[in-house]
Design an enzyme around this catalytic site. Structure first.
Site, PDB file in Angstrom:
ATOM      1  N   HIS A   1       0.851  -1.190   0.000  1.00 29.47           N
ATOM      2  CA  HIS A   1       0.000   0.000   0.000  1.00 29.47           C
ATOM      3  C   HIS A   1       0.881   1.233   0.000  1.00 29.47           C
ATOM      4  O   HIS A   1       1.924   1.251   0.628  1.00 29.47           O
ATOM      5  CB  HIS A   1      -0.892   0.017   1.257  1.00 29.47           C
ATOM      6  CG  HIS A   1      -2.071   0.924   1.140  1.00 29.47           C
ATOM      7  ND1 HIS A   1      -1.971   2.264   1.376  1.00 29.47           N
ATOM      8  CD2 HIS A   1      -3.350   0.689   0.771  1.00 29.47           C
ATOM      9  CE1 HIS A   1      -3.161   2.818   1.171  1.00 29.47           C
ATOM     10  NE2 HIS A   1      -4.019   1.894   0.813  1.00 29.47           N
TER      11      HIS A   1
ATOM     12  N   ASP B   1      -7.942  -5.225  -0.132  1.00 29.63           N
ATOM     13  CA  ASP B   1      -8.424  -6.095  -1.214  1.00 29.63           C
ATOM     14  C   ASP B   1      -8.061  -7.564  -1.041  1.00 29.63           C
ATOM     15  O   ASP B   1      -8.534  -8.409  -1.794  1.00 29.63           O
ATOM     16  CB  ASP B   1      -7.838  -5.593  -2.542  1.00 29.63           C
ATOM     17  CG  ASP B   1      -8.388  -4.224  -2.898  1.00 29.63           C
ATOM     18  OD1 ASP B   1      -7.588  -3.290  -3.071  1.00 29.63           O
ATOM     19  OD2 ASP B   1      -9.628  -4.087  -2.959  1.00 29.63           O
TER      20      ASP B   1
HETATM   21  C1  SDX Z   1      -6.168   0.152  -2.941  1.00 26.29           C
HETATM   22  O1  SDX Z   1      -4.254   4.574  -1.994  1.00 26.29           O
HETATM   23  C2  SDX Z   1      -5.287   4.019  -1.376  1.00 26.29           C
HETATM   24  O2  SDX Z   1      -5.678   4.386  -0.316  1.00 26.29           O
HETATM   25  C3  SDX Z   1      -5.853   2.818  -2.126  1.00 26.29           C
HETATM   26  C4  SDX Z   1      -6.882   1.969  -1.374  1.00 26.29           C
HETATM   27  C5  SDX Z   1      -8.174   2.749  -1.120  1.00 26.29           C
HETATM   28  O3  SDX Z   1      -8.866   2.389  -0.178  1.00 26.29           O
HETATM   29  O4  SDX Z   1      -8.507   3.636  -1.958  1.00 26.29           O
HETATM   30  O5  SDX Z   1      -6.341   1.530  -0.148  1.00 26.29           O
HETATM   31  C6  SDX Z   1      -7.303   0.760  -2.206  1.00 26.29           C
HETATM   32  O6  SDX Z   1      -5.931   0.519  -4.057  1.00 26.29           O
HETATM   33  C7  SDX Z   1      -5.321  -0.853  -2.222  1.00 26.29           C
HETATM   34  C8  SDX Z   1      -4.111  -1.359  -3.085  1.00 26.29           C
HETATM   35  C9  SDX Z   1      -4.653  -2.444  -4.050  1.00 26.29           C
HETATM   36  N1  SDX Z   1      -3.590  -2.811  -5.016  1.00 26.29           N
HETATM   37  C10 SDX Z   1      -2.947  -4.004  -4.935  1.00 26.29           C
HETATM   38  O7  SDX Z   1      -3.131  -4.816  -4.033  1.00 26.29           O
HETATM   39  C11 SDX Z   1      -1.964  -4.273  -6.078  1.00 26.29           C
HETATM   40  C12 SDX Z   1      -0.658  -4.887  -5.529  1.00 26.29           C
HETATM   41  N2  SDX Z   1       0.038  -3.811  -4.762  1.00 26.29           N
HETATM   42  C13 SDX Z   1       1.086  -3.096  -5.463  1.00 26.29           C
HETATM   43  O8  SDX Z   1       0.861  -2.910  -6.826  1.00 26.29           O
HETATM   44  C14 SDX Z   1       1.573  -1.860  -4.687  1.00 26.29           C
HETATM   45  O9  SDX Z   1       1.816  -2.274  -3.404  1.00 26.29           O
HETATM   46  C15 SDX Z   1       0.717  -0.616  -4.640  1.00 26.29           C
HETATM   47  C16 SDX Z   1       0.335  -0.138  -6.002  1.00 26.29           C
HETATM   48  C17 SDX Z   1      -0.519  -0.848  -3.848  1.00 26.29           C
HETATM   49  C18 SDX Z   1       1.537   0.479  -3.934  1.00 26.29           C
HETATM   50  O10 SDX Z   1       2.596   0.760  -4.749  1.00 26.29           O
HETATM   51  P1  SDX Z   1       3.713   1.832  -4.310  1.00 26.29           P
HETATM   52  O11 SDX Z   1       3.376   2.540  -3.066  1.00 26.29           O
HETATM   53  O12 SDX Z   1       4.020   2.643  -5.516  1.00 26.29           O
HETATM   54  O13 SDX Z   1       4.898   0.914  -3.916  1.00 26.29           O
HETATM   55  P2  SDX Z   1       6.016   0.505  -4.919  1.00 26.29           P
HETATM   56  O14 SDX Z   1       5.390  -0.024  -6.175  1.00 26.29           O
HETATM   57  O15 SDX Z   1       6.990   1.631  -5.013  1.00 26.29           O
HETATM   58  O16 SDX Z   1       6.681  -0.736  -4.141  1.00 26.29           O
HETATM   59  C19 SDX Z   1       7.759  -0.559  -3.241  1.00 26.29           C
HETATM   60  C20 SDX Z   1       8.530  -1.875  -3.327  1.00 26.29           C
HETATM   61  C21 SDX Z   1       8.973  -2.201  -4.771  1.00 26.29           C
HETATM   62  O17 SDX Z   1      10.108  -3.029  -4.665  1.00 26.29           O
HETATM   63  P3  SDX Z   1      11.587  -2.297  -4.848  1.00 26.29           P
HETATM   64  O18 SDX Z   1      11.546  -1.562  -6.158  1.00 26.29           O
HETATM   65  O19 SDX Z   1      11.728  -1.391  -3.635  1.00 26.29           O
HETATM   66  O20 SDX Z   1      12.548  -3.464  -4.841  1.00 26.29           O
HETATM   67  O21 SDX Z   1       7.658  -2.950  -2.927  1.00 26.29           O
HETATM   68  C22 SDX Z   1       7.482  -3.835  -4.031  1.00 26.29           C
HETATM   69  C23 SDX Z   1       7.850  -3.062  -5.275  1.00 26.29           C
HETATM   70  O22 SDX Z   1       8.266  -3.943  -6.309  1.00 26.29           O
HETATM   71  N3  SDX Z   1       6.061  -4.215  -4.025  1.00 26.29           N
HETATM   72  C24 SDX Z   1       5.606  -5.449  -4.261  1.00 26.29           C
HETATM   73  C25 SDX Z   1       4.212  -5.354  -4.115  1.00 26.29           C
HETATM   74  N4  SDX Z   1       3.874  -4.090  -3.803  1.00 26.29           N
HETATM   75  C26 SDX Z   1       5.023  -3.395  -3.758  1.00 26.29           C
HETATM   76  N5  SDX Z   1       6.240  -6.596  -4.579  1.00 26.29           N
HETATM   77  C27 SDX Z   1       5.434  -7.682  -4.757  1.00 26.29           C
HETATM   78  N6  SDX Z   1       4.087  -7.693  -4.628  1.00 26.29           N
HETATM   79  C28 SDX Z   1       3.452  -6.536  -4.309  1.00 26.29           C
HETATM   80  N7  SDX Z   1       2.120  -6.520  -4.186  1.00 26.29           N
END
Ligand code: SDX
Length: 430
Positions: free
Chosen positions: A307, A364
């Site tokens: 998140h 989710d």
């Molecule tokens: C919602 O914003 C809100 O409030 C949203 C929400 C709401 O109520 O409106 O809470 C609802 O959208 C919840 C999120 C639902 N999405 C998912 O579950 C999709 C999977 N999650 C990821 O795509 C990700 O965690 C996000 C999009 C939710 C957040 O992305 P960020 O904050 O941009 O984090 P990032 O992509 O910069 O990740 C940081 C690190 C990275 O690794 P490094 O580059 O540091 O090595 O964490 C890793 C990412 O690759 N990472 C994951 C991951 N999420 C982040 N690795 C594997 N699986 C994951 N799910």
């Protein structure tokens, strides 16, 4: 703590006020930066940028705190209803019993959609994703209720649009489901309240009345409450940005629905179940898929994990996980995907990759288990998120439009394209 901070650039000094929130969050007001220094800031994804000041929802990602108008989400999930939570978010306080009854009755009175809108369902292929239909129909409500789409609607007109949207989206969603399975549409009933009415429109038919089970109603009520708002998430920021051009509320909400559809946002609840079904089909090898999620060369991500704000547990995920357990026990359902999800969570939360990146289950991760148990089809999971988020979107649009300080949203950019060069006539091109 300083009252201002100084930015010194090219011999110029800008005193920037420090803004402190009611929960002691701190911000630097850089609104004079460009006009004073010619510089802008760059913050892709706005991870360090506040877009507005708001009194609606407070969340603390490190402490796993979420409150609507100051009330902890745990108390609302335990004691409130979705309609009462809609009132709280939009009007800033809990309603008294007379106000709540009038609000709920207005929902029933506005639960039908214009008869001509039913034609929409004949125009779309039955395979259409319901988020496409929902966004189109919400925007088209402006055609059926044109008296409400003025540039400067009165408070009363905003209230009417709010009730229209909150009540009719439930009907639109149920109708789109019925249409997709070739069943006759089931109209809303005046004697049923919000959630039972939705369930009845979704699942009853002329030959088989739907048996309303209180535990199912309560589980859906809790899910809608938990999804009702989440401060400046992607879709709510979209609603505010579109509304800042003075686009009407229907158009702004329609844009929010499209933003929510993305699998990184509200589409994640559908993507989680698709992921779990795929892992289950591939033998349920948790270690394999945890490894894939960690592998930078593998596009696989653990959907429902991580998140932008919560760097500790998502308080909603904890409540939903317990709600899923309780409901499945009550219904006597054993869903292998719930067991698989729990195993994924257990392994991930002990893994350095997830621990170091503070990746926890989000709202989710478990919500789809409840939707499945209720019988809601997979492609309607993001729609359920949209129904829940409707009051939050409306509350933020209303707060934005009523704030005299609101200006049209128009960010700048850093240009990385070619410097000036002349046009080359076609005959001189290679
Ligand atoms: C919602 O914003 C809100 O409030 C949203 C929400 C709401 O109520 O409106 O809470 C609802 O959208 C919840 C999120 C639902 N999405 C998912 O579950 C999709 C999977 N999650 C990821 O795509 C990700 O965690 C996000 C999009 C939710 C957040 O992305 P960020 O904050 O941009 O984090 P990032 O992509 O910069 O990740 C940081 C690190 C990275 O690794 P490094 O580059 O540091 O090595 O964490 C890793 C990412 O690759 N990472 C994951 C991951 N999420 C982040 N690795 C594997 N699986 C994951 N799910």
């Amino acid at each position: 703590m300083p009252e201002t901070v100084q930015i010194r650039l090219d011999g110029k000094v800008l005193e920037c006020p420090v803004i402190v929130s009611t929960e002691n969050e701190k911000a630097i007001d850089i609104s004079k930066l460009r006009s004073t220094t010619g510089y802008i800031t760059l913050d892709p994804g706005f991870g360090n940028t506040g877009s507005c000041q708001s009194a609606i929802t407070y969340l603390d990602g490190d402490k796993g705190i979420l409150r609507y108008r100051g009330i902890p989400i745990e108390q609302l999930a335990e004691q409130s209803t979705f309609v009462e939570t809609c009132y709280l978010l939009i009007y800033g306080r809990l309603p008294n019993s007379k106000e709540l009854d009038a609000f709920s009755t207005a929902f029933n009175e506005h639960s039908m959609i214009h008869e001509d809108m039913k034609n929409f369902f004949n125009m779309y292929p039955s395979s259409t994703h319901p988020m496409a239909g929902l966004s189109a129909m919400v925007c088209s409500m402006s055609a059926y209720y044109p008296e409400l789409i003025k540039e400067d609607p009165t408070e009363e007109e905003i209230n009417r649009i709010a009730v229209q949207l909150l009540s009719k989206v439930r009907t639109i969603c149920a109708f789109s489901y019925k249409k997709s399975i070739g069943d006759p549409l089931v109209d809303p009933r005046h004697d049923l309240r919000y959630v039972p009415n939705f369930l009845n429109m979704m699942f009853s038919s002329p030959t088989k009345p739907y048996k309303i089970i209180n535990e199912v109603v309560r589980a859906l009520e809790v899910l809608l409450i938990l999804h009702a708002d989440h401060e400046q998430n992607c879709s709510t920021s979209t609603v505010r940005l579109v509304g800042s051009s003075h686009a009407n509320l229907y158009a702004s909400i329609s844009a929010g629905i499209c933003a929510l559809w993305g699998p990184l946002h509200g589409g994640a609840n559908q993507a989680v179940i698709e992921m779990l079904e795929m892992i289950q089909k591939d033998g349920g090898n948790v270690a394999k898929y945890i490894a894939k999620a960690k592998d930078k060369n593998d596009p696989f991500r653990l959907m429902g994990f991580g998140h932008r704000v919560y760097k500790n547990f998502d308080p909603r995920a904890k409540i939903i996980k317990q709600c899923a357990d309780d409901l499945l026990k009550k219904l006597g359902i054993r869903d292998p995907l719930l067991d698989l999800a729990k195993r994924m969570e257990e392994v991930a939360l002990k893994d350095e990759y997830f621990i170091s990146r503070k990746l926890y289950p989000n709202v989710d991760f478990y919500s789809g288990i409840i939707y499945r148990a209720i019988g809601i089809p997979l492609n309607m999971f993001p729609v359920m998120f949209a129904i829940g988020r409707m009051p939050g979107w409306i509350a933020h649009w209303k707060e934005m439009i009523e704030d005299p300080a609101t200006k049209i949203g128009r960010p700048f950019q850093i240009y990385t394209g070619p410097t000036k060069h002349d046009y080359v006539p076609i005959e001189q091109r290679s």
